[in-house]
Design an enzyme around this catalytic site. Structure first.
Site, mmCIF file in Angstrom:
data_model
loop_
_atom_site.group_PDB
_atom_site.id
_atom_site.type_symbol
_atom_site.label_atom_id
_atom_site.label_comp_id
_atom_site.label_asym_id
_atom_site.label_seq_id
_atom_site.Cartn_x
_atom_site.Cartn_y
_atom_site.Cartn_z
ATOM 1 N N GLY A 1 31.534 -13.703 -2.063
ATOM 2 C CA GLY A 1 31.612 -12.457 -1.301
ATOM 3 C C GLY A 1 32.966 -12.315 -0.614
ATOM 4 O O GLY A 1 34.005 -12.740 -1.127
ATOM 5 N N SER A 2 32.948 -11.751 0.581
ATOM 6 C CA SER A 2 34.208 -11.384 1.253
ATOM 7 C C SER A 2 35.040 -12.570 1.724
ATOM 8 O O SER A 2 36.215 -12.385 2.063
ATOM 9 C CB SER A 2 33.913 -10.461 2.436
ATOM 10 O OG SER A 2 33.501 -9.192 1.974
#
Length: 606
Positions: free
Chosen positions: A286-287
């Site tokens: 993810g981020s």
């Protein structure tokens, strides 16, 4: 003397000479030709070679506190030919050894000279067997592995089998150093095959294994496990992971997983609970992957922190696929793109960086490659080369999708920024010791430089803003500057062939103090119920654990003050009473207390 008598005398003497000659020839044949073989046969009949197992080395934490020790335990065995009444013996032993009488009878009825009945029984059971005085049933002292901290760092330490061979974790990876070398002794036997204990010859004495001192810190491990377990329980999550590393060296200070297991009784847990998921399980980050995008963008000069990026009011379409932000952003600086974790902004910057450059930087940071930590089961993850990318791959990669990394890979990438731009090889073994003296010491290993020191400093400032003003506010620690990044990744549902709308991995990776990091830490919570954002689920765990670790390490605050007051539980864990004493009597008392606590935990209802 007449002729007939003389003839008879010659015949008798001839017969005697032939007889004596035959006997002499037979003796010569036996002595000279058959002698060595018959002598060896006689030795086998009256002697037996007994293997002497070496003492397994201890596992210690970085400050010498015991994490795994070897203690004496009694094992029950039998010589079936010496058992007088098999049925009576089985009836007497079965309830003591917690076996079925039929199983004991079956073992005693075997046509063998030696059979195990129960290995490594507890002291009360051994005493009970001794009091029974059953013919043919004996006790043998063996070495048993004991983990005084029970579930603490169980996934990393691993465990051993009944014969003291490593089966998982550090115990398996460094088994040949821990195990030592076996010895042999010749034991004399009488005509009935019974051993004569006074007639023993040591051919080769056993050589004890090395004590292995780990980079792990028992207190830091305890803090991380405590905070992670509490959050997993509070969010009713499927599980969680946390790793702490020293950025300057790559030394692992803690590696925790929930659910945990107790290596003292590993067979009571399912095999999937033994796995060290920090290195065996790959996930889409993810981020948190935006660190690698930022590194590629800044280090190559594609963008600067102040460059403006338009957020398209929260949505962008790439090759027919619409990707949305968690908020509707307009114009932002690149610094804000990272602080606010804008997917749209990240995708636009990734398109400027380009596929080849983004891939190259990700590979350089170790994504898609094993870290080389030296533990069993490590996976390389997955990072496909650009020629295998689709039309949306660069957008997916920018936000941490279409890439599979292990938690340790991601943490080492952040540690590389924390230490000034150098990717280090992580390691868990600090030294081998024999008789208290260091015989081998690990040296930190540089893998490669991934960004310039100036870029590393710019990245640090960028990720400090994430904690101060962005999505990572809950990771802040009062009195210290923290740099880090949140991640909220949807899990891919292989059966449905799409991302699951209700299954997430919440994570936070950061380091502190930001200017001169003492440690970098990853916190990952798998499938939390309810709120699933990394900033609200994982970041608070980082904050609580980091505060205690910084206090424990006596790291000055930004105001130059040393915090001397640890949490009471830390004083308890790190006190001298929590580890074996150099005094033998005190050491025995320590082991007895630890065993009592272990036995208490095994009681029904706990």
């Amino acid at each position: 003397m007449n002729q007939r008598f003389r003839f008879r005398l010659v015949v008798v003497m001839g017969i005697l000479l032939v007889g004596y000659g035959a006997v002499a020839a037979k003796l010569a044949y036996i002595q000279l030709l058959k002698g060595p073989g018959l002598e060896a046969m006689a030795s086998r009949q009256r002697q037996r070679v007994v293997t002497l197992k070496p003492e397994r080395g201890n596992l210690l934490d970085r400050r010498g506190r015991a994490l795994a020790v070897s203690i004496e335990a009694a094992s029950v065995y039998a010589h079936p030919e010496d058992v007088v009444d098999v049925r009576r013996t089985a009836r007497a032993l079965a309830p003591v050894l917690k076996l079925r009488p039929a199983d004991v009878r079956r073992r005693l009825a075997k046509d063998r000279s030696f059979v195990w009945l129960r290995r490594q029984v507890d002291p009360p059971t051994a005493a009970h067997v001794r009091r029974l005085r059953l013919p043919g049933v004996h006790l043998l002292r063996e070495s048993k592995r004991f983990y005084p901290r029970r579930q603490l760092s169980g996934h990393l330490l691993g465990f051993v089998g009944l014969d003291n061979q490593g089966l998982e974790g550090v115990e398996l990876a460094y088994d040949k150093y821990l195990n030592g070398e076996r010895g042999w002794v010749l034991v004399e036997k009488d005509a009935k095959g019974r051993e004569l204990t006074l007639s023993q010859t040591v051919v080769k004495p056993p050589s004890a294994g090395f004590d292995v001192r780990l980079t792990l810190d028992e207190v830091i491990q305890y803090v991380v496990e405590k905070e992670l377990s509490a959050q997993v329980a509070a969010t009713r999550a499927r599980g969680g992971l946390a790793i702490v590393v020293e950025p300057s060296s790559g030394a692992i200070l803690a590696m925790a997983a929930v659910p945990s297991f107790n290596p003292n009784s590993f067979s009571r847990f399912r095999p999937e609970h033994w796995r060290n998921r920090a290195i065996t399980d790959a996930y889409e980050p993810g981020s948190t992957f935006k660190l690698l995008l930022a590194a590629a963008a800044l280090d190559s000069g594609v963008v600067k922190e102040s460059d403006l990026v338009y957020g398209e009011r929260g949505a962008i379409t790439v090759n027919g696929l619409t990707i949305r932000d968690h908020k509707n952003f307009g114009w932002m600086t690149f610094s804000d793109v990272i602080a606010k974790s804008s997917n749209v902004g990240a995708i636009k910057v990734a398109q400027q960086v380009g596929a080849e450059r983004l891939y190259s930087y990700a590979r350089s940071f170790g994504i898609g490659r094993k870290t080389g930590i030296g533990l069993p089961g490590e996976q390389p993850g997955l990072l496909r080369p650009p020629k295998k990318w689709s039309g949306v791959s660069i957008a997916s990669l920018a936000i941490g999708q279409e890439v599979a990394t292990t938690p340790l890979q991601m943490l080492m990438a952040y540690a590389a920024v924390a230490n000034g731009g150098t990717l280090m090889r992580p390691y868990v073994v600090d030294a081998f010791l024999k008789d208290g003296r260091v015989r081998w010491r690990a040296q930190p290993q540089v893998v490669r430089r991934v960004v310039d020191p100036s870029t590393a400093r710019r990245l640090t400032k960028l990720f400090v803003r994430v904690v101060n003003r962005g999505t990572g506010r809950a990771a802040a620690v009062d009195g210290y500057t923290v740099a880090g990044k949140t991640g909220t990744a949807q899990k891919f549902d292989r059966k449905a062939g799409r991302y699951a709308p209700d299954r997430f991995v919440a994570s936070f990776i950061g380091f502190a103090p930001a200017k001169s990091p003492a440690f970098a830490m990853l916190v990952l919570v798998d499938e939390p119920r309810g709120t699933a954002y990394g900033g609200t689920v994982a970041a608070p765990v980082f904050s609580r654990a980091a505060r205690q670790i910084l206090h424990y390490l006596d790291i000055p605050t930004t105001r130059g003050r040393l915090v001397a007051a640890y949490d009471p539980i830390l004083l308890k864990v790190s006190s001298p009473a929590a580890r074996p004493s150099s005094s033998r009597s005190e050491g025995i008392q320590w082991v007895s207390q630890a065993l009592a606590a272990e036995e208490k935990d095994r009681q029904p209802g706990r």
